[in-house]
Scaffold this motif. Structure first.
Motif, PDB file in Angstrom:
ATOM      1  N   VAL A   1       0.850  -1.200   0.000  1.00  0.00           N
ATOM      2  CA  VAL A   1       0.000   0.000   0.000  1.00  0.00           C
ATOM      3  C   VAL A   1       0.879   1.241   0.000  1.00  0.00           C
ATOM      4  O   VAL A   1       0.684   2.154  -0.810  1.00  0.00           O
ATOM      5  CB  VAL A   1      -0.955   0.013   1.213  1.00  0.00           C
ATOM      6  CG1 VAL A   1      -1.650   1.366   1.357  1.00  0.00           C
ATOM      7  CG2 VAL A   1      -1.983  -1.108   1.098  1.00  0.00           C
ATOM      8  N   ASN A   2       1.847   1.278   0.896  1.00  0.00           N
ATOM      9  CA  ASN A   2       2.729   2.448   0.985  1.00  0.00           C
ATOM     10  C   ASN A   2       3.489   2.669  -0.321  1.00  0.00           C
ATOM     11  O   ASN A   2       3.630   3.813  -0.775  1.00  0.00           O
ATOM     12  CB  ASN A   2       3.698   2.293   2.151  1.00  0.00           C
ATOM     13  CG  ASN A   2       2.998   2.400   3.489  1.00  0.00           C
ATOM     14  OD1 ASN A   2       1.935   3.004   3.603  1.00  0.00           O
ATOM     15  ND2 ASN A   2       3.568   1.789   4.513  1.00  0.00           N
ATOM     16  N   SER A   3       3.961   1.590  -0.932  1.00  0.00           N
ATOM     17  CA  SER A   3       4.690   1.697  -2.191  1.00  0.00           C
ATOM     18  C   SER A   3       3.783   2.230  -3.301  1.00  0.00           C
ATOM     19  O   SER A   3       4.183   3.127  -4.062  1.00  0.00           O
ATOM     20  CB  SER A   3       5.227   0.313  -2.569  1.00  0.00           C
ATOM     21  OG  SER A   3       5.780   0.332  -3.844  1.00  0.00           O
ATOM     22  N   ARG A   4       2.555   1.713  -3.387  1.00  0.00           N
ATOM     23  CA  ARG A   4       1.622   2.180  -4.417  1.00  0.00           C
ATOM     24  C   ARG A   4       1.232   3.632  -4.180  1.00  0.00           C
ATOM     25  O   ARG A   4       1.097   4.405  -5.132  1.00  0.00           O
ATOM     26  CB  ARG A   4       0.380   1.297  -4.451  1.00  0.00           C
ATOM     27  CG  ARG A   4       0.651  -0.080  -5.013  1.00  0.00           C
ATOM     28  CD  ARG A   4      -0.583  -0.952  -4.975  1.00  0.00           C
ATOM     29  NE  ARG A   4      -0.270  -2.296  -5.428  1.00  0.00           N
ATOM     30  CZ  ARG A   4      -1.112  -3.309  -5.341  1.00  0.00           C
ATOM     31  NH1 ARG A   4      -2.322  -3.136  -4.842  1.00  0.00           N
ATOM     32  NH2 ARG A   4      -0.759  -4.498  -5.776  1.00  0.00           N
ATOM     33  N   LEU A   5       1.058   3.993  -2.914  1.00  0.00           N
ATOM     34  CA  LEU A   5       0.747   5.396  -2.595  1.00  0.00           C
ATOM     35  C   LEU A   5       1.882   6.302  -3.045  1.00  0.00           C
ATOM     36  O   LEU A   5       1.657   7.317  -3.696  1.00  0.00           O
ATOM     37  CB  LEU A   5       0.504   5.575  -1.095  1.00  0.00           C
ATOM     38  CG  LEU A   5      -0.881   5.303  -0.569  1.00  0.00           C
ATOM     39  CD1 LEU A   5      -0.879   5.297   0.962  1.00  0.00           C
ATOM     40  CD2 LEU A   5      -1.879   6.325  -1.085  1.00  0.00           C
ATOM     41  N   ARG A   6       3.103   5.938  -2.682  1.00  0.00           N
ATOM     42  CA  ARG A   6       4.266   6.766  -3.018  1.00  0.00           C
ATOM     43  C   ARG A   6       4.414   6.907  -4.535  1.00  0.00           C
ATOM     44  O   ARG A   6       4.547   8.005  -5.058  1.00  0.00           O
ATOM     45  CB  ARG A   6       5.536   6.178  -2.397  1.00  0.00           C
ATOM     46  CG  ARG A   6       6.766   7.042  -2.599  1.00  0.00           C
ATOM     47  CD  ARG A   6       8.008   6.480  -1.911  1.00  0.00           C
ATOM     48  NE  ARG A   6       8.340   5.144  -2.375  1.00  0.00           N
ATOM     49  CZ  ARG A   6       8.140   4.017  -1.668  1.00  0.00           C
ATOM     50  NH1 ARG A   6       7.628   4.068  -0.462  1.00  0.00           N
ATOM     51  NH2 ARG A   6       8.466   2.846  -2.156  1.00  0.00           N
ATOM     52  N   ARG A   7       4.345   5.786  -5.248  1.00  0.00           N
ATOM     53  CA  ARG A   7       4.500   5.836  -6.706  1.00  0.00           C
ATOM     54  C   ARG A   7       3.360   6.615  -7.361  1.00  0.00           C
ATOM     55  O   ARG A   7       3.575   7.401  -8.278  1.00  0.00           O
ATOM     56  CB  ARG A   7       4.562   4.426  -7.282  1.00  0.00           C
ATOM     57  CG  ARG A   7       5.859   3.729  -6.985  1.00  0.00           C
ATOM     58  CD  ARG A   7       5.935   2.397  -7.701  1.00  0.00           C
ATOM     59  NE  ARG A   7       7.073   1.642  -7.214  1.00  0.00           N
ATOM     60  CZ  ARG A   7       7.019   0.381  -6.834  1.00  0.00           C
ATOM     61  NH1 ARG A   7       5.887  -0.295  -6.919  1.00  0.00           N
ATOM     62  NH2 ARG A   7       8.093  -0.225  -6.404  1.00  0.00           N
TER      63      ARG A   7
END
Length: 169
Positions: A154-160
């Motif tokens: 989730v954090n990775s998708r949010l950041r990207r």
């Protein structure tokens, strides 16, 4: 009686087959379910279909629902997953143009057209986490639970996704 208690009573009634319990759950959760679908797919008619199908799927599977948990996140998981599937299928069909941006019924605040266009350019998985986090105000932990993915994902998708939005908008 608080909203949580009301919802639990509606779920219990719906699990017993009560039409009024199902109707109450629908009235309570329809605006956010439709908004979630719309913000992922950017197509008002498709969002309505997706939200309705997701709600019907949730009702059909109420026997598997844990009444100790809130109904909304469970329903949103179904809605967002169906919306992601719809958006992926649309991309595969080559329909990359954004449907005419019409505000979805029940949308709390208007969303800038440039933001809608930028959201439409994101991969559906990134779009879904941004919608859930910033437009429906779920926490990253809740999003992980709703989508059934690890919190780090989730954090990775949010950041990207947010990085892509910053470049575009």
């Amino acid at each position: 009686m608080g909203a949580g208690r009301d919802e639990r009573a509606f779920v219990r009634a719906a699990q017993r087959g009560s039409a009024s319990g199902i109707e109450a759950l629908f009235r309570l959760h329809w605006p956010r379910a439709h908004r979630a679908a719309y913000l992922v797919v950017h197509d008002s008619a498709a969002a309505e279909d997706i939200a309705q199908e997701a709600f019907l799927a949730a009702v059909r599977n109420l026997d598997r629902f844990d009444r100790g948990r809130p109904f909304g996140p469970w329903l949103h998981r179904i809605v967002v997953n169906r919306a992601i599937d719809w958006a992926r299928a649309r991309q595969l069909r080559g329909e990359t143009e954004l449907a005419h941006a019409v505000a979805a019924p029940g949308v709390d605040a208007p969303i800038d057209d440039s933001l809608l266009s930028a959201l439409a350019e994101l991969p559906p998985d990134h779009r879904a986490v941004i919608v859930l986090r910033h437009l429906l105000e779920y926490t990253p932990g809740e999003i992980a639970e709703v989508l059934g993915v690890p919190r780090g994902t989730v954090n990775s998708r949010l950041r990207r996704g947010l990085d892509s939005l910053r470049e575009t908008v």
